[in-house]
Write an enzyme that holds these catalytic residues in place. Structure first.
Site, mmCIF file in Angstrom:
data_model
loop_
_atom_site.group_PDB
_atom_site.id
_atom_site.type_symbol
_atom_site.label_atom_id
_atom_site.label_comp_id
_atom_site.label_asym_id
_atom_site.label_seq_id
_atom_site.Cartn_x
_atom_site.Cartn_y
_atom_site.Cartn_z
ATOM 1 N N THR A 206 0.845 -1.192 0.000
ATOM 2 C CA THR A 206 0.000 0.000 0.000
ATOM 3 C C THR A 206 0.880 1.240 0.000
ATOM 4 O O THR A 206 1.981 1.207 0.546
ATOM 5 C CB THR A 206 -0.861 -0.052 1.277
ATOM 6 N N ARG A 234 -14.558 -7.384 0.622
ATOM 7 C CA ARG A 234 -13.779 -6.878 1.766
ATOM 8 C C ARG A 234 -13.202 -5.478 1.486
ATOM 9 O O ARG A 234 -12.676 -5.219 0.414
ATOM 10 C CB ARG A 234 -12.642 -7.866 2.047
ATOM 11 N N VAL A 235 -13.293 -4.610 2.453
ATOM 12 C CA VAL A 235 -12.639 -3.298 2.381
ATOM 13 C C VAL A 235 -11.761 -3.165 3.609
ATOM 14 O O VAL A 235 -12.173 -3.516 4.721
ATOM 15 C CB VAL A 235 -13.675 -2.149 2.335
ATOM 16 N N ASP A 237 -8.638 -0.763 5.845
ATOM 17 C CA ASP A 237 -8.620 0.517 6.567
ATOM 18 C C ASP A 237 -8.298 1.720 5.683
ATOM 19 O O ASP A 237 -8.691 2.846 5.994
ATOM 20 C CB ASP A 237 -7.556 0.457 7.671
ATOM 21 N N THR A 259 -2.340 -4.912 8.202
ATOM 22 C CA THR A 259 -3.566 -5.704 8.096
ATOM 23 C C THR A 259 -4.736 -4.833 8.551
ATOM 24 O O THR A 259 -4.911 -4.554 9.740
ATOM 25 C CB THR A 259 -3.459 -6.982 8.936
HETATM 26 N N1 ASP Z 1 -3.987 -1.712 4.941
HETATM 27 C C1 ASP Z 1 -4.282 -2.324 3.658
HETATM 28 C C2 ASP Z 1 -5.580 -3.090 3.758
HETATM 29 O O1 ASP Z 1 -5.813 -3.733 4.751
HETATM 30 C C3 ASP Z 1 -3.226 -3.266 3.235
HETATM 31 C C4 ASP Z 1 -1.846 -2.703 3.244
HETATM 32 O O2 ASP Z 1 -1.543 -1.799 3.982
HETATM 33 O O3 ASP Z 1 -1.041 -3.187 2.459
HETATM 34 O O4 ASP Z 1 -6.322 -3.086 2.805
#
Ligand code: ASP
Length: 342
Positions: A206, A234-235, A237, A259
């Site tokens: 991300t 799924r979504v 944060d 996560t």
């Molecule tokens: N935080 C992001 C999510 O859970 C994943 C990530 O940070 O790579 O969608």
């Protein structure tokens, strides 16, 4: 006379030194298993993106413009899990999430599960500036994207062989069905692509940027493909204001990676800013408390980058690595990957 007074008032306005912090995901990213060429590619990519954001700030541009400029570069870079190179959902699709927030007025825009916009961060900004809403999802967000005049691409644009093979590997391990190769994707190569990162690395890619501009305004933005093999709409944060993205001139601006399920429950980004605002913690103390205490106690993994209107910059993560960079006006560029680097 009026003009002279106005000019005098403007001259007295404090001009802030700009600053910018960026992340490209956190996770099990270890020196021992990283090949030197990939290491160098990541560092060059982080540098290119932060320099683009810094150039905007240096010309007196807004923190929002700097964030959008830097994130668009990372969204185009297949090394990162955002835009092109995004992780695949279990059904074989790229579903992209992004958010942006303006700390000067608490305006915000976010999108989730979009499939056709080349730069989801620009779509999040369009939601903020051109719609009466804050958060659009799925088909409606795709529809708004066309209406707002954003660059549209075929969903296969986001496809990369590396992420596809990684999905197939994970689904096989979990005993889940392998979806058909996406329509429009290039033909499979005769041999599997080389692992760019260690196999089975619990990693994220991300991207997020926080910035302070010369007017003293801070902002935050985050863009992601979410977690690999995510299911059922799924979504995470990243597009949730207060969880993965938050900005207020009263406290700080934060972008998270990790996560998402843990970051949502802890409202991580807002929590960091609340500790600054109500407990008087420094930015670094607040970020460390949320990551090394609250997130770690909940067995979550990941990190944050943060910035404050007075120029404080911070990052904190509880994983072996986080792709990251920071730069302040007149200062030296700092780029890091592993947790043994400053
Ligand atoms: N935080 C992001 C999510 O859970 C994943 C990530 O940070 O790579 O969608």
């Amino acid at each position: 006379m009026v003009t002279t007074l106005a000019a005098a008032a403007a001259a007295q306005q404090p001009t802030h030194h700009w600053a910018i912090v960026l992340h490209g995901g956190a996770g099990v990213i270890e020196r021992a298993t990283m090949n030197p060429k990939t290491d160098a590619e990541y560092r060059a990519s982080l540098t290119q993106a932060i320099e683009a954001g810094a150039a905007v700030l240096d010309k007196g541009g807004s923190s929002l413009d700097a964030i959008e400029a830097a994130i668009r570069i990372l969204e185009d870079n297949p090394l990162f899990n955002a835009g092109r190179g995004a992780d695949f959902a279990a059904d074989g699709k790229n579903e992209l999430d992004a958010a942006i927030m303006d700390g000067s007025n608490l305006d915000a825009g976010a999108v989730a599960d979009v499939t056709r916009t080349r730069h989801p961060i620009s779509l999040a900004r369009a939601v903020m500036e051109k719609s009466p809403h804050v958060f659009l999802v799925g088909l409606g967000a795709d529809e708004f994207s066309k209406y707002a005049g954003l660059e549209q691409v075929d969903p296969s644009y986001f496809f990369t062989e590396r992420r596809w093979q990684s999905l197939v590997k994970q689904l096989t391990k979990e005993g889940l069905p392998i979806p058909p190769r996406p329509v429009g994707a290039p033909a499979p190569p005769p041999v599997p692509v080389a692992e760019i990162e260690p196999p089975d690395a619990h990693k994220f890619g991300t991207v997020g940027v926080v910035a302070l501009d010369r007017a003293g305004n801070i902002a935050a933005g985050t863009s992601t493909g979410g977690t690999q093999a995510k299911r059922w709409g799924r979504v995470g944060d990243s597009p949730i204001i207060g969880a993965g993205t938050y900005a207020s001139n009263q406290s700080c601006a934060v972008s998270a990676t990790g996560t998402g399920e843990y970051f949502i429950r802890l409202t991580v980004a807002r929590e960091v800013c609340s500790l600054v605002e109500y407990k008087g913690m420094t930015l670094q103390q607040a970020a460390d408390h949320v990551i090394h205490k609250e997130l770690t106690d909940l067995h979550g993994d990941g990190g944050v980058i943060a910035i404050a209107p007075d120029g404080q910059m911070a990052w904190s993560f509880n994983t072996p690595g986080m792709y990251r960079a920071k730069l302040a006006e007149g200062g030296k560029l700092q780029v890091g990957i592993y947790n043994d680097e400053p």
